[in-house]
Design an enzyme around this catalytic site. Structure first.
Site, mmCIF file in Angstrom:
data_model
loop_
_atom_site.group_PDB
_atom_site.id
_atom_site.type_symbol
_atom_site.label_atom_id
_atom_site.label_comp_id
_atom_site.label_asym_id
_atom_site.label_seq_id
_atom_site.Cartn_x
_atom_site.Cartn_y
_atom_site.Cartn_z
ATOM 1 N N ASP A 55 -22.561 3.308 -12.990
ATOM 2 C CA ASP A 55 -24.106 3.435 -12.481
ATOM 3 C C ASP A 55 -24.246 4.429 -11.444
ATOM 4 O OD1 ASP A 55 -26.695 2.921 -12.252
ATOM 5 O OD2 ASP A 55 -26.493 0.485 -12.117
ATOM 6 N N TRP A 56 -25.435 4.902 -11.155
ATOM 7 C CA TRP A 56 -25.517 5.939 -10.369
ATOM 8 C C TRP A 56 -25.109 5.670 -8.923
ATOM 9 C CZ3 TRP A 56 -25.841 7.042 -14.994
ATOM 10 C CH2 TRP A 56 -26.212 8.114 -15.342
#
Length: 811
Positions: A225-226
């Site tokens: 995920d970012w």
């Protein structure tokens, strides 16, 4: 984009090129190797629609109904078509990889991203995921199932440790991902921010390598995920292929090449990661999507609108309909009341939110069904922060709604470098770029003409990641540049909304907002995901009302008409990535409004829009109740279609997962507790009858066959969701009373009958996770098949026997 030979390309790559491929180069793009024809792939959110590459001033997109709404359709074919439309949207945004679907479990109703997920039932979530993934990937766009695994709340999400028993992890939290792999084979997985049992999932050998790759034999690409990568060597060794976004924090080419050259990190681990990235490149090669291609809104067609309307319409659930209050008759006098009536609750907040092609409010949809617009009053406000100022602003440059925005290098606004015109009131500048801008420090001047229709007191609000002020007619209205206070805006990074009331006369007023980007921010918070870039601001505005007087206005209006549509619920302020809901209450004075209107006119239809459950303290007094979710572009039209009968509705930190496997209906059934609306529940404008249940088993073929006759005994065409639950009669361990293992949606004309057939995996339908054996266990014994309209409305029961116990792993 040409196809590639993965192994040949891998053998030709230089070490620094290999390392480059293991991280993004910016917010949305992967590393290209031009000399070997390895393109840069474009990623894009996501679950509610394909945004493209920009939060700020984005190209508009198709907004789909939210995750729980999609699951409420119980329609696998429709969800496949939804995935196909997502792929089509991706091509219009030159996107190769869609960051969705979201497949986490709705452990509880407060989770900030619960609206994004499908269900608290792992089977329903898994099958919905598989249907959408198949639709996306049928057109050579890659789907990314997320957030793997146990990422089921937002509080302290990048450090939260989900403490889960191995049995619950297998039966509940991993199961929808396993089913998605079994029935759709997503090309990519995205890991969650969280830990599971003490270890971040993005670097967990057990979860990524042992379970996902080896046990499930899955052969795709794993991305973080970012900003959800936490180590260099460990994450690479244990299976995280791509760190997102870029520029990299942990996979610097000099650092990683040094680790390889000094034998601290084996080259085989690098090769394994690169091989998986190249597989993703190969998987999208036939899509026809060009590298760094353009983004457009040309898919905003009548065909797209029609499908989104159908999708939203099928998601809506009729919960109560006493005295056949619905469907409405357009010849009756109808008033529309409520905070959601003219607002646009089309999606939840956070990375799932997009700029829609357009949005239709419930009031708009209802008005279109009538010969003239119905009388309306808001009744009560329900906003968490003030609604956006944009719809009330005229741009003096374009002559249209919205703001003129100028960008400057300096606070004194002497050196301008960019200018745009926007309609949005929320500016997320984390991914803002300009070729002449070399730092994240810049300044905005946002201007527009505010049209005031009547004299009164109005409230302005400003929340920022950065610093800002609002001036009205040259006078300071709101300051948020000193003594800043922490709030929940912008993924929990921003300030509180600073507000101030201003008396304004009818007419035009000049509004100017001055903003300094993220480097001017005076607050720091290490407990959230920092999206970096230029920061953010949100400009709010509303007329000041007296809550009691406005409820009195609503009561007076309700008494003057035959029927009332009362539009209430939540929106993307209340349900959003970045924070969890503190309670299940409807906002502010909503419950007071509902109680008063129901008392004034019993012929009131309450329409609730929310992605997850809310409390209805007035439920016993409501004669009609509709659950309408966040319905996307066409939410208002879909709501009106159901209300007027054009659509016949059908069914819908350290954290100890102490409920174990007893999540959702499993918990209430085990404790024999009644709920207002059981899992899978939904009324229709017609009735159905079940008969002739037949069950057969073929253990050697892993086959459980179920068939049942269903007849529409009502007067109109309608759809019915036939649900199959399985329960063990005498299990050797504590198990749920029953679990959903199959569903089919059928549409029947009046007095028509059909036979609904299910061919289910016997082992999937009967097994539990044996923690001692560390395998799935399908025990010999007697099992019940429950054919039902909901988890609490069982129509027919039949039993079958399993003669031999079986232990197994994998798919």
């Amino acid at each position: 984009m040409s196809d590639i030979d993965v192994e040949k390309t891998l053998s030709q790559l230089k070490l620094l090129e290999k390392i480059g491929l293991l991280a993004g180069i910016d917010f949305w793009h992967t590393f290209p190797v031009e000399r070997l024809d390895v393109p840069s792939l474009r990623f894009s959110d996501g679950p509610n629609g394909v945004r493209g590459t920009k939060f700020f001033n984005a190209v508009p997109s198709a907004c789909f109904a939210n995750g729980t709404a999609l699951a409420a359709t119980f329609n696998k074919d429709l969800l496949f078509k939804a995935g196909s439309l997502m792929a089509e949207e991706a091509k219009h945004k030159s996107v190769h990889v869609i960051l969705g679907p979201t497949t986490n479990m709705a452990r509880g109703p407060n989770g900030g991203r619960g609206f994004e997920s499908f269900s608290d039932d792992p089977y329903l979530a898994g099958i919905c995921s598989a249907s959408i993934i198949n639709g996306i990937q049928d057109d050579d766009i890659a789907a990314t199932i997320k957030h793997f695994v146990g990422n089921d709340l937002e509080d302290q999400r990048n450090s939260s440790d989900s403490i889960i028993t191995d049995r619950a992890l297998r039966e509940i939290y991993l199961e929808p991902f396993r089913l998605a792999v079994k029935y759709s084979n997503p090309k990519a997985f995205m890991t969650g921010y969280n830990k599971v049992n003490g270890e971040h999932v993005s670097q967990s050998e057990k979860i990524i390598q042992k379970i996902l790759r080896e046990e499930w034999n899955w052969d795709g690409t794993v991305m973080s995920d970012w900003f959800g990568t936490y180590t260099t060597e460990t994450a690479i060794k244990n299976g995280l292929d791509i760190e997102m976004p870029g520029p990299t924090k942990f996979r610097d080419q000099d650092l990683v090449s040094h680790m390889v050259n000094t034998k601290e990190l084996h080259i085989n681990h690098i090769n394994d990661r690169v091989r998986n990235v190249l597989k993703l490149v190969k998987a999208t090669a036939k899509s026809g999507v060009k590298e760094n291609g353009p983004e457009d809104d040309k898919n905003n067609t009548s065909k797209t609108s029609g499908f989104l309307r159908q999708l939203s319409g099928e998601s809506i659930v009729l919960l109560k309909n006493n005295n056949n209050l619905l469907p409405l008759n357009p010849k009756e006098s109808i008033a529309v009341i409520g905070p959601n009536a003219k607002s646009h609750a089309y999606c939840g907040g956070g990375s799932a939110s997009i700029t829609p092609y357009y949005n239709v409010s419930p009031y708009d949809g209802i008005s279109a069904k009538l010969s003239s617009p119905p009388p309306y009053t808001v009744g009560a406000y329900a906003h968490k922060a003030l609604p956006g100022l944009g719809p009330f602003i005229n741009n003096s440059v374009t002559g249209k709604k919205g703001f003129n925005v100028k960008f400057f290098y300096d606070k004194e606004k002497k050196r301008q470098f960019d200018e745009v015109n926007v309609t949005q009131s929320c500016f997320f500048l984390g991914d803002y770029k300009h070729p002449d801008l070399k730092t994240n420090l810049f300044y905005l001047e946002i201007t527009g003409d505010l049209e005031i229709e009547e004299d009164g007191e109005y409230e302005f609000g400003l929340a920022v990641v950065g610093t800002g002020v609002i001036n009205v007619d040259g006078n300071l209205a709101v300051a948020n540049n000193k003594d800043q206070k922490k709030g929940e805006f912008f993924f929990n990074n921003g300030t509180v909304e600073e507000k101030n009331k201003v008396k304004l006369s009818k007419g035009t007023h000049k509004v100017e907002v001055n903003f300094g980007s993220a480097p001017t921010y005076t607050l720091l918070n290490d407990d959230v995901v920092d999206f970096g870039g230029g920061g953010a601001l949100n400009i709010g505005f509303a007329k000041v009302i007296d809550g009691k007087e406005e409820i009195d206005n609503a009561v007076k209006l309700a008494k003057s008409v035959d029927k009332v549509v009362l539009s209430i619920g939540l929106n993307q302020e209340w349900e959003s990535e970045g924070y969890d809901r503190k309670d299940l209450d409807l906002p502010l004075l909503t419950n007071d409004l509902v109680a008063a209107v129901l008392e004034a006119n019993p012929n009131t239809v309450v329409v609730n829009q929310s992605g997850t459950p809310v409390e209805f303290p007035w439920l016993s007094k409501a004669n009609a109740l509709v659950q309408a979710w966040f319905g996307g572009n066409e939410a208002g039209n879909a709501i009106a279609d159901v209300l007027f009968g054009d659509i016949n509705p059908s069914e819908r930190g350290r954290v100890l997962y102490g409920e174990d496997i007893f999540i959702g209906y499993r918990y209430y059934e085990k404790l024999q507790r009644k709920v207002a609306f059981p899992f899978g529940y939904g009324l229709s404008y017609t009735k159905f009858e079940y008969s002739k249940l037949k069950v057969s088993v073929n253990e050697s073929k892993d086959l459980l066959s179920v068939s049942v006759d269903v007849k529409n005994i009502g007067d109109i065409t309608g759809s019915e969701v036939v649900q199959v639950y399985i329960g063990a009669q005498e299990p050797s361990i504590i198990r749920p009373v029953k679990e959903l293992k199959g569903f089919e949606k059928v549409e029947l004309k009046s007095n028509k009958l059909t036979t609904v057939k299910f061919d289910l995996s016997l082992k999937d339908s009967t097994s539990f996770w044996d923690e001692y054996q560390e395998q799935w266990s399908s025990e010999a014994g007697k099992y019940d098949v429950f054919v039902a309209k909901s988890s609490d409305d069982i129509e027919l029961i039949e039993s079958f026997d399993i003669k031999e116990s079986k232990l197994w792993v994998g798919l």
